[in-house]
Motif scaffolding. Structure first.
Motif, PDB file in Angstrom:
ATOM      1  N   ALA A  53     -20.239 -11.584  24.935  1.00  0.00           N
ATOM      2  CA  ALA A  53     -18.913 -11.824  25.497  1.00  0.00           C
ATOM      3  C   ALA A  53     -17.795 -11.876  24.463  1.00  0.00           C
ATOM      4  O   ALA A  53     -16.642 -11.614  24.798  1.00  0.00           O
ATOM      5  CB  ALA A  53     -18.916 -13.136  26.293  1.00  0.00           C
ATOM      6  N   PHE A  54     -18.100 -12.228  23.223  1.00  0.00           N
ATOM      7  CA  PHE A  54     -17.057 -12.422  22.219  1.00  0.00           C
ATOM      8  C   PHE A  54     -16.901 -11.173  21.370  1.00  0.00           C
ATOM      9  O   PHE A  54     -17.831 -10.752  20.693  1.00  0.00           O
ATOM     10  CB  PHE A  54     -17.396 -13.618  21.340  1.00  0.00           C
ATOM     11  N   ARG A  55     -15.698 -10.587  21.405  1.00  0.00           N
ATOM     12  CA  ARG A  55     -15.436  -9.356  20.670  1.00  0.00           C
ATOM     13  C   ARG A  55     -15.137  -9.609  19.192  1.00  0.00           C
ATOM     14  O   ARG A  55     -15.548  -8.851  18.326  1.00  0.00           O
ATOM     15  CB  ARG A  55     -14.245  -8.626  21.295  1.00  0.00           C
ATOM     16  N   GLY A  56     -14.373 -10.668  18.907  1.00  0.00           N
ATOM     17  CA  GLY A  56     -14.014 -10.945  17.533  1.00  0.00           C
ATOM     18  C   GLY A  56     -12.709 -11.711  17.463  1.00  0.00           C
ATOM     19  O   GLY A  56     -12.163 -12.146  18.480  1.00  0.00           O
ATOM     20  N   SER A  57     -12.214 -11.889  16.229  1.00  0.00           N
ATOM     21  CA  SER A  57     -11.009 -12.697  16.048  1.00  0.00           C
ATOM     22  C   SER A  57     -10.181 -12.171  14.884  1.00  0.00           C
ATOM     23  O   SER A  57     -10.681 -11.475  14.002  1.00  0.00           O
ATOM     24  CB  SER A  57     -11.375 -14.156  15.786  1.00  0.00           C
ATOM     25  N   VAL A  58      -8.900 -12.540  14.913  1.00  0.00           N
ATOM     26  CA  VAL A  58      -7.982 -12.252  13.813  1.00  0.00           C
ATOM     27  C   VAL A  58      -7.372 -13.579  13.385  1.00  0.00           C
ATOM     28  O   VAL A  58      -6.718 -14.250  14.190  1.00  0.00           O
ATOM     29  CB  VAL A  58      -6.861 -11.279  14.236  1.00  0.00           C
ATOM     30  N   THR A  59      -7.603 -13.962  12.123  1.00  0.00           N
ATOM     31  CA  THR A  59      -6.964 -15.164  11.591  1.00  0.00           C
ATOM     32  C   THR A  59      -5.723 -14.722  10.836  1.00  0.00           C
ATOM     33  O   THR A  59      -5.777 -14.392   9.648  1.00  0.00           O
ATOM     34  CB  THR A  59      -7.915 -15.946  10.670  1.00  0.00           C
ATOM     35  N   ALA A  60      -4.611 -14.666  11.564  1.00  0.00           N
ATOM     36  CA  ALA A  60      -3.346 -14.177  11.007  1.00  0.00           C
ATOM     37  C   ALA A  60      -2.538 -15.382  10.518  1.00  0.00           C
ATOM     38  O   ALA A  60      -1.567 -15.795  11.149  1.00  0.00           O
ATOM     39  CB  ALA A  60      -2.575 -13.386  12.052  1.00  0.00           C
ATOM     40  N   TYR A  61      -2.937 -15.931   9.399  1.00  0.00           N
ATOM     41  CA  TYR A  61      -2.300 -17.140   8.891  1.00  0.00           C
ATOM     42  C   TYR A  61      -0.904 -16.842   8.344  1.00  0.00           C
ATOM     43  O   TYR A  61       0.023 -17.598   8.566  1.00  0.00           O
ATOM     44  CB  TYR A  61      -3.188 -17.758   7.805  1.00  0.00           C
ATOM     45  N   ALA A  62      -0.767 -15.732   7.639  1.00  0.00           N
ATOM     46  CA  ALA A  62       0.544 -15.338   7.109  1.00  0.00           C
ATOM     47  C   ALA A  62       1.405 -14.768   8.235  1.00  0.00           C
ATOM     48  O   ALA A  62       0.914 -14.035   9.099  1.00  0.00           O
ATOM     49  CB  ALA A  62       0.374 -14.298   6.006  1.00  0.00           C
ATOM     50  N   THR A  63       2.681 -15.104   8.206  1.00  0.00           N
ATOM     51  CA  THR A  63       3.581 -14.696   9.292  1.00  0.00           C
ATOM     52  C   THR A  63       3.629 -13.184   9.469  1.00  0.00           C
ATOM     53  O   THR A  63       3.584 -12.679  10.593  1.00  0.00           O
ATOM     54  CB  THR A  63       4.994 -15.243   9.035  1.00  0.00           C
ATOM     55  N   GLU A  64       3.698 -12.422   8.365  1.00  0.00           N
ATOM     56  CA  GLU A  64       3.831 -10.974   8.511  1.00  0.00           C
ATOM     57  C   GLU A  64       2.592 -10.339   9.140  1.00  0.00           C
ATOM     58  O   GLU A  64       2.680  -9.279   9.777  1.00  0.00           O
ATOM     59  CB  GLU A  64       4.127 -10.307   7.160  1.00  0.00           C
ATOM     60  N   LEU A  65       1.434 -10.990   9.023  1.00  0.00           N
ATOM     61  CA  LEU A  65       0.223 -10.446   9.637  1.00  0.00           C
ATOM     62  C   LEU A  65       0.249 -10.566  11.155  1.00  0.00           C
ATOM     63  O   LEU A  65      -0.411  -9.797  11.849  1.00  0.00           O
ATOM     64  CB  LEU A  65      -1.018 -11.152   9.081  1.00  0.00           C
ATOM     65  N   LYS A  66       1.006 -11.508  11.643  1.00  0.00           N
ATOM     66  CA  LYS A  66       1.141 -11.626  13.098  1.00  0.00           C
ATOM     67  C   LYS A  66       1.820 -10.387  13.669  1.00  0.00           C
ATOM     68  O   LYS A  66       1.487  -9.941  14.775  1.00  0.00           O
ATOM     69  CB  LYS A  66       1.921 -12.893  13.450  1.00  0.00           C
ATOM     70  N   HIS A  67       2.740  -9.829  12.898  1.00  0.00           N
ATOM     71  CA  HIS A  67       3.381  -8.577  13.322  1.00  0.00           C
ATOM     72  C   HIS A  67       2.492  -7.379  13.022  1.00  0.00           C
ATOM     73  O   HIS A  67       2.245  -6.533  13.889  1.00  0.00           O
ATOM     74  CB  HIS A  67       4.721  -8.410  12.614  1.00  0.00           C
TER      75      HIS A  67
END
Length: 246
Positions: A53-67
């Motif tokens: 069921a779990f595809r994966g994750s993104v740990t976007a800690y830095a603000t620019e990585l969220k974009h």
């Protein structure tokens, strides 16, 4: 008792329930994390059967990585910073789309020890995005919403009040920052694409804020899976039409 029938605003086994519910319905889940730094993904991958069921994750800690990785609007980040309800919503949608999942969940906030982007410590936003191209949120009803007519935000507020961590009925809302009078609060919001968002003010130290944020986002995701699974069941048996498209 099955995961679908389990009650409680913050069940201790929320990750187990999420995985079981997603597997039962044939859904997949992805996560985007900032505040929690991978803790939500760790909880989900510890649940039995997570690989189905779990595809994966993104740990976007830095603000620019969220974009860059999640597609959060750059102008929104420049204007509001990373701690904002619509940022959480776009992170959830971005994780869902980038990782090819049916559901996305996200966390962003300020765990301390210092304020960030003008937001005080304990300001947290979590969000859940449902299947892309879906019919949007269903209206509240006893047939589709766990806990009678109560929303997850209402049940969470009651739970937190019982444990002495919520004060009054102040709303955080879609504004920059939150006043001193709005401490220890929870408010349910809706994102631009129908994402479910909780705007929170949490007490405690850095570890406690992060831990509570994990439990809350998993509880919200669990709640949404239950709601949509019940709606799907109603449609399959030709029952009461609980949704009317606009």
């Amino acid at each position: 008792m099955s995961a679908r029938d389990a009650g409680g605003a913050l069940p201790e086994n929320a990750a187990v329930d999420v995985v079981a519910l997603a597997r039962e319905a044939g859904w997949t889940v992805a996560v985007a994390e900032s505040l929690t730094g991978g803790l939500v993904a760790a909880e989900l991958t510890a649940a039995p059967g997570a690989s189905a069921a779990f595809r994966g994750s993104v740990t976007a800690y830095a603000t620019e990585l969220k974009h860059r990785l999640l597609g959060v609007d750059a102008a929104l980040l420049a204007r509001e910073g990373a701690v904002h309800p619509e940022v959480a919503a776009q992170m959830a949608t971005g994780a869902r789309d980038a990782l090819g999942a049916d559901w996305g969940a996200a966390t962003t906030g300020v765990a301390g020890p210092e304020p960030q982007d003008g937001r005080p410590v304990g300001t947290v936003y979590v969000a859940v995005a449902g299947p892309a191209g879906g019919r949007g949120p269903l209206p509240p009803s006893p047939e589709t919403t766990p806990g009678a007519d109560e929303s997850f935000a209402d049940r969470l507020a009651r739970h937190l009040a019982h444990h002495g961590t919520v004060e009054g009925a102040k709303s955080v809302g879609n504004t920059s920052g939150a006043g001193e009078a709005e401490k220890r609060s929870v408010t349910g919001l809706t994102g631009a694409q129908g994402e479910k968002i909780l705007a929170l003010r949490l007490n405690g130290d850095r570890t406690e804020i992060r831990r509570d944020s994990v439990r809350i986002v998993l509880g919200l995701l669990r709640d949404e899976l239950i709601t949509h699974a019940r709606a799907q069941d109603t449609e399959e048996i030709g029952g009461l039409d609980v949704y009317s498209p606009e």
